[in-house]
Write an enzyme that holds these catalytic residues in place. Structure first.
Site, PDB file in Angstrom:
ATOM      1  N   ASP A   1       0.874  -1.160   0.000  1.00 15.36           N
ATOM      2  CA  ASP A   1       0.000   0.000   0.000  1.00 15.36           C
ATOM      3  C   ASP A   1       0.929   1.233   0.000  1.00 15.36           C
ATOM      4  O   ASP A   1       2.114   1.110   0.337  1.00 15.36           O
ATOM      5  CB  ASP A   1      -0.867  -0.062   1.270  1.00 15.36           C
ATOM      6  CG  ASP A   1      -1.464   1.273   1.611  1.00 15.36           C
ATOM      7  OD1 ASP A   1      -2.131   1.853   0.743  1.00 15.36           O
ATOM      8  OD2 ASP A   1      -1.240   1.755   2.753  1.00 15.36           O
TER       9      ASP A   1
ATOM     10  N   ASP B   1       0.006   5.166   0.971  1.00 13.94           N
ATOM     11  CA  ASP B   1      -0.181   6.091   2.106  1.00 13.94           C
ATOM     12  C   ASP B   1      -0.126   5.365   3.439  1.00 13.94           C
ATOM     13  O   ASP B   1      -0.900   4.432   3.673  1.00 13.94           O
ATOM     14  CB  ASP B   1      -1.557   6.775   2.017  1.00 13.94           C
ATOM     15  CG  ASP B   1      -1.560   7.921   1.016  1.00 13.94           C
ATOM     16  OD1 ASP B   1      -0.559   8.642   0.942  1.00 13.94           O
ATOM     17  OD2 ASP B   1      -2.577   8.070   0.314  1.00 13.94           O
TER      18      ASP B   1
ATOM     19  N   ARG C   1      -0.188  11.158   1.718  1.00 11.00           N
ATOM     20  CA  ARG C   1      -0.084  12.166   0.656  1.00 11.00           C
ATOM     21  C   ARG C   1       1.305  12.836   0.587  1.00 11.00           C
ATOM     22  O   ARG C   1       1.493  13.787  -0.162  1.00 11.00           O
ATOM     23  CB  ARG C   1      -1.173  13.267   0.782  1.00 11.00           C
ATOM     24  CG  ARG C   1      -2.592  12.800   0.684  1.00 11.00           C
ATOM     25  CD  ARG C   1      -3.006  12.242  -0.690  1.00 11.00           C
ATOM     26  NE  ARG C   1      -2.558  13.053  -1.799  1.00 11.00           N
ATOM     27  CZ  ARG C   1      -1.703  12.628  -2.714  1.00 11.00           C
ATOM     28  NH1 ARG C   1      -1.174  11.435  -2.666  1.00 11.00           N
ATOM     29  NH2 ARG C   1      -1.374  13.407  -3.701  1.00 11.00           N
TER      30      ARG C   1
ATOM     31  N   ARG D   1      -6.625  19.278   5.968  1.00 12.44           N
ATOM     32  CA  ARG D   1      -6.865  17.829   5.937  1.00 12.44           C
ATOM     33  C   ARG D   1      -6.850  17.258   7.350  1.00 12.44           C
ATOM     34  O   ARG D   1      -7.734  16.509   7.748  1.00 12.44           O
ATOM     35  CB  ARG D   1      -5.732  17.123   5.187  1.00 12.44           C
ATOM     36  CG  ARG D   1      -5.765  17.236   3.735  1.00 12.44           C
ATOM     37  CD  ARG D   1      -4.529  16.529   3.156  1.00 12.44           C
ATOM     38  NE  ARG D   1      -4.915  16.035   1.865  1.00 12.44           N
ATOM     39  CZ  ARG D   1      -5.398  14.831   1.628  1.00 12.44           C
ATOM     40  NH1 ARG D   1      -5.467  13.939   2.574  1.00 12.44           N
ATOM     41  NH2 ARG D   1      -5.782  14.480   0.434  1.00 12.44           N
TER      42      ARG D   1
ATOM     43  N   ASP E   1     -13.567   6.353  -1.315  1.00 12.87           N
ATOM     44  CA  ASP E   1     -13.580   5.889  -2.707  1.00 12.87           C
ATOM     45  C   ASP E   1     -14.861   5.094  -2.967  1.00 12.87           C
ATOM     46  O   ASP E   1     -15.355   4.393  -2.080  1.00 12.87           O
ATOM     47  CB  ASP E   1     -12.379   4.981  -2.986  1.00 12.87           C
ATOM     48  CG  ASP E   1     -11.054   5.701  -2.806  1.00 12.87           C
ATOM     49  OD1 ASP E   1     -10.993   6.911  -3.100  1.00 12.87           O
ATOM     50  OD2 ASP E   1     -10.078   5.057  -2.377  1.00 12.87           O
TER      51      ASP E   1
HETATM   52  O1  M1P Z   1      -4.393   5.887  -0.670  1.00 14.32           O
HETATM   53  C1  M1P Z   1      -5.358   6.126   0.285  1.00 14.32           C
HETATM   54  C2  M1P Z   1      -6.331   7.224  -0.150  1.00 14.32           C
HETATM   55  O2  M1P Z   1      -5.608   8.430  -0.371  1.00 14.32           O
HETATM   56  C3  M1P Z   1      -6.398   9.530  -0.662  1.00 14.32           C
HETATM   57  O3  M1P Z   1      -7.284   9.766   0.418  1.00 14.32           O
HETATM   58  P1  M1P Z   1      -7.442  11.190   1.158  1.00 14.32           P
HETATM   59  O4  M1P Z   1      -7.306  12.249   0.135  1.00 14.32           O
HETATM   60  O5  M1P Z   1      -8.814  11.095   1.770  1.00 14.32           O
HETATM   61  O6  M1P Z   1      -6.377  11.259   2.220  1.00 14.32           O
HETATM   62  C4  M1P Z   1      -7.242   9.308  -1.888  1.00 14.32           C
HETATM   63  O7  M1P Z   1      -6.419   9.342  -3.030  1.00 14.32           O
HETATM   64  C5  M1P Z   1      -7.990   7.990  -1.805  1.00 14.32           C
HETATM   65  O8  M1P Z   1      -8.557   7.690  -3.059  1.00 14.32           O
HETATM   66  C6  M1P Z   1      -7.060   6.852  -1.421  1.00 14.32           C
HETATM   67  O9  M1P Z   1      -7.808   5.675  -1.223  1.00 14.32           O
END
Ligand code: M1P
Length: 270
Positions: free
Chosen positions: A30, A32, A39, A162, A202
């Protein structure tokens, strides 16, 4: 769906799978919270470890985000992310690459159809217009190849905004309440609603979760498929692939934990 290239051409300097220390193993990650903070960019140490891992096993990332966002997080100067892993699976594998070559992808809009999609979007926008949260920004729905991403605060939120939304949501359950309402309204579409990050969720056809990526490596001869993820609890977007009988699941708490496990499982093993 054709998921394998007829002849594997390994880029210069990349060992064929048969020459790696564990030729029948693949490590899938995975992104994040597993390879990088949410991010943000992965650390130099992580990038170096992923490079080294290609001496040991085949490697893949399987992220929920679209390819452009993952590229930002894992990019190293002078190298494309699709060259840095053996397999790249963005949007849960709905956009996929093997050895830098794109594989067939699946389309959310083709699956759902324009009419139903329009009803879904209109419903979401109406619902969000009634949601009262401290602040709202822009881009409340992001249309992707294999899914849509819905964010009550909007995807243009800054990193600080965020974090604030995530804290607020933990108390007020904005996303989970919306998901319950969506499930009732659109039961007939057979969609999965998955909270994978801080500010959004998602939406994709049931079955198009991260296990979707496994179809690209089926028939490739792997006997050990290691998956590393941080959202491995029920409802998290790593849950299905983590618990899938085809994988050996590793639940991590952060990227440092992933590094620790790589040492334990591969690098420090005699
Ligand atoms: O990779 C995990 C998630 O990352 C983003 O989520 P958020 O912007 O809520 O932090 C999105 O790209 C989401 O699609 C993805 O599952």
């Amino acid at each position: 769906m054709a998921t394998t290239t007829p002849v594997d051409v390994f880029p210069a300097g990349v060992k064929p799978f048969v020459e790696r220390k564990y030729p029948k193993a693949i490590c899938m990650f995975d992104v994040d919270g597993t390879l990088s903070p949410a991010r943000l960019h992965a650390s130099d140490e992580m990038i170096a470890a992923l490079k080294k891992l290609r001496e040991y096993t085949a490697t893949a990332f399987v992220g929920g985000s679209n390819y452009a966002k993952i590229e930002e997080q894992l990019h190293v100067d002078g190298e494309n992310v699709i060259d840095a892993f053996d397999y790249c699976f963005a949007e849960n594998g709905l956009t996929a690459y093997k050895l830098s070559k794109q594989l067939d992808s699946a389309s959310f809009i083709k699956h759902v159809g324009e009419e139903e999609y329009k009803k879904l979007v209109n419903w979401i926008l109406r619902y969000l217009s009634d949601v009262d949260i401290p602040i709202k920004r822009g881009t409340f729905i992001e249309f992707r190849n294999g899914m849509i991403n819905v964010s009550p605060i909007g995807r243009n939120a800054s990193p600080a905004e965020r974090n604030e939304f995530e804290r607020y949501d933990k108390i007020h359950n904005i996303r989970s309440t919306m998901i319950e309402a969506l499930k009732k309204e659109f039961d007939h579409l057979k969609m999965t609603f998955s909270i994978g990050g801080q500010i959004s969720f998602d939406v994709f056809p049931t079955g198009w979760d991260k296990t979707f990526s496994l179809r690209h490596i089926e028939g490739e001869g792997f006997e050990e498929i290691h998956f590393f993820g941080d959202k491995t609890y029920k409802g998290g977007n790593d849950y299905e692939i983590y618990t899938d009988p085809r994988t050996i699941g590793h639940s991590v708490t952060n990227p440092e934990d992933t590094l620790r496990l790589l040492h334990e499982l591969f690098f420090d093993k005699a």
